[in-house]
Enzyme design. Sequence first.
Site, PDB file in Angstrom:
ATOM      1  N   HIS A  50      19.649   4.508   8.388  1.00  0.00           N
ATOM      2  CA  HIS A  50      19.805   4.961   7.002  1.00  0.00           C
ATOM      3  C   HIS A  50      21.275   4.913   6.580  1.00  0.00           C
ATOM      4  O   HIS A  50      21.606   4.430   5.485  1.00  0.00           O
ATOM      5  CB  HIS A  50      19.263   6.389   6.878  1.00  0.00           C
ATOM      6  CG  HIS A  50      19.429   6.991   5.524  1.00  0.00           C
ATOM      7  ND1 HIS A  50      18.502   6.863   4.519  1.00  0.00           N
ATOM      8  CD2 HIS A  50      20.448   7.736   4.993  1.00  0.00           C
ATOM      9  CE1 HIS A  50      18.924   7.501   3.431  1.00  0.00           C
ATOM     10  NE2 HIS A  50      20.097   8.042   3.700  1.00  0.00           N
ATOM     11  N   GLU A  51      22.161   5.381   7.449  1.00  0.00           N
ATOM     12  CA  GLU A  51      23.597   5.356   7.118  1.00  0.00           C
ATOM     13  C   GLU A  51      24.123   3.924   7.079  1.00  0.00           C
ATOM     14  O   GLU A  51      24.967   3.590   6.234  1.00  0.00           O
ATOM     15  CB  GLU A  51      24.377   6.185   8.139  1.00  0.00           C
ATOM     16  CG  GLU A  51      23.988   7.656   8.188  1.00  0.00           C
ATOM     17  CD  GLU A  51      24.111   8.349   6.836  1.00  0.00           C
ATOM     18  OE1 GLU A  51      25.012   7.969   6.065  1.00  0.00           O
ATOM     19  OE2 GLU A  51      23.302   9.254   6.556  1.00  0.00           O
ATOM     20  N   HIS A  66      23.369   2.543   3.713  1.00  0.00           N
ATOM     21  CA  HIS A  66      24.349   2.956   2.700  1.00  0.00           C
ATOM     22  C   HIS A  66      25.590   2.066   2.759  1.00  0.00           C
ATOM     23  O   HIS A  66      26.121   1.646   1.728  1.00  0.00           O
ATOM     24  CB  HIS A  66      24.765   4.412   2.922  1.00  0.00           C
ATOM     25  CG  HIS A  66      23.811   5.408   2.342  1.00  0.00           C
ATOM     26  ND1 HIS A  66      23.368   5.358   1.039  1.00  0.00           N
ATOM     27  CD2 HIS A  66      23.231   6.516   2.889  1.00  0.00           C
ATOM     28  CE1 HIS A  66      22.568   6.372   0.800  1.00  0.00           C
ATOM     29  NE2 HIS A  66      22.452   7.096   1.913  1.00  0.00           N
ATOM     30  N   GLU A 114      19.520   6.713  -2.373  1.00  0.00           N
ATOM     31  CA  GLU A 114      18.865   7.253  -1.181  1.00  0.00           C
ATOM     32  C   GLU A 114      17.553   6.525  -0.900  1.00  0.00           C
ATOM     33  O   GLU A 114      17.242   6.209   0.248  1.00  0.00           O
ATOM     34  CB  GLU A 114      18.596   8.756  -1.355  1.00  0.00           C
ATOM     35  CG  GLU A 114      19.838   9.628  -1.270  1.00  0.00           C
ATOM     36  CD  GLU A 114      20.529   9.522   0.073  1.00  0.00           C
ATOM     37  OE1 GLU A 114      19.838   9.429   1.106  1.00  0.00           O
ATOM     38  OE2 GLU A 114      21.773   9.534   0.095  1.00  0.00           O
TER      39      GLU A 114
END
Length: 314
Positions: free
Chosen positions: A140-141, A144, A215
């Site tokens: 997930h990071e 980003h 997100e």
Amino acid sequence: MTGVSARHRLLNLAQSALLLGLMAAIAWVSVTAILGPETGAMVALGMVAGLILAPALPRRMILSGYQAQRLTGRDAPGLVGALAELARRAGLPRAPALYRVPSSLPNAFAMGTPEDSSICVTDGLLELLDGRELAGVLAHEIGHIANRDLWVMGVADMMSRLVSLASWLGQLLLLLNLPLVLAGMVHVPWHVVILLVFAPTLMALVQLGLSRTREYDADRAAAELAGDPEGLVRALVKLDRRVGRFWEEILLPGRRIPEPSLLRTHPPTESRIRRLRDLVTGRTTPIPPLVGYPTARIPLGGTPPRFHRLGLYW
């Protein structure tokens, strides 16, 4: 990339661009209402120059302020190896540096650009999640970072602060000139006053919408990169139970925060889980679960960060 994924990314990019453009318009109108168009243009150029010329200084300050410690392949070979593989799949020029923060609150966050980035995980996160769930959070990071969300949200945050400053300055000027206004010696354009009063609130709502959009996109990227949506789902469930319950017991003892909450920076966990479980990632080889990843070898503990009067955690 499948056709569905390509369409989703295009739609998400268009939505983010629209929200960011709306924020820029609000900021321009608010600033020029106080400073004029020429000074407003100079302020805008200064913002862009600041984002381009000094991107690394805040990151060093944040890492130092949070007492972050670098984790290498010796400290956490499973985590560092999984992070390197995720970075390769995302097409990053180099794998992000991995840091741990001595905090019991489970959290993870990323900083930097695709060319030079860092990911921080807290002791609380390392103790709460298993290897499969940690892989989902790291993915997930990475999402980003690969999508340059950090730069986008940095621009949005700077514009939001600028609007708040313009609003405060405008209301201060009105207060100082109030005797002249009451005496009829000064004419006040009340539509400008109304704009400056409500602009920060409107800006915050648009910024929240932008944050939720990014997100959702990072969740999709995590599922595609890790090849395992269920890993991130399990992590979200644990984090919602631990972090959500902690704040709810403090702010709203005895009852859950009502849903939907307009002021949540992240989308509702149930919505994120539903979208993740709708994904099909059969074309991606899953990241091997970090079975028995060596938590004991990670040097946990140390001095936890605490709030300093200057706003940093020391």
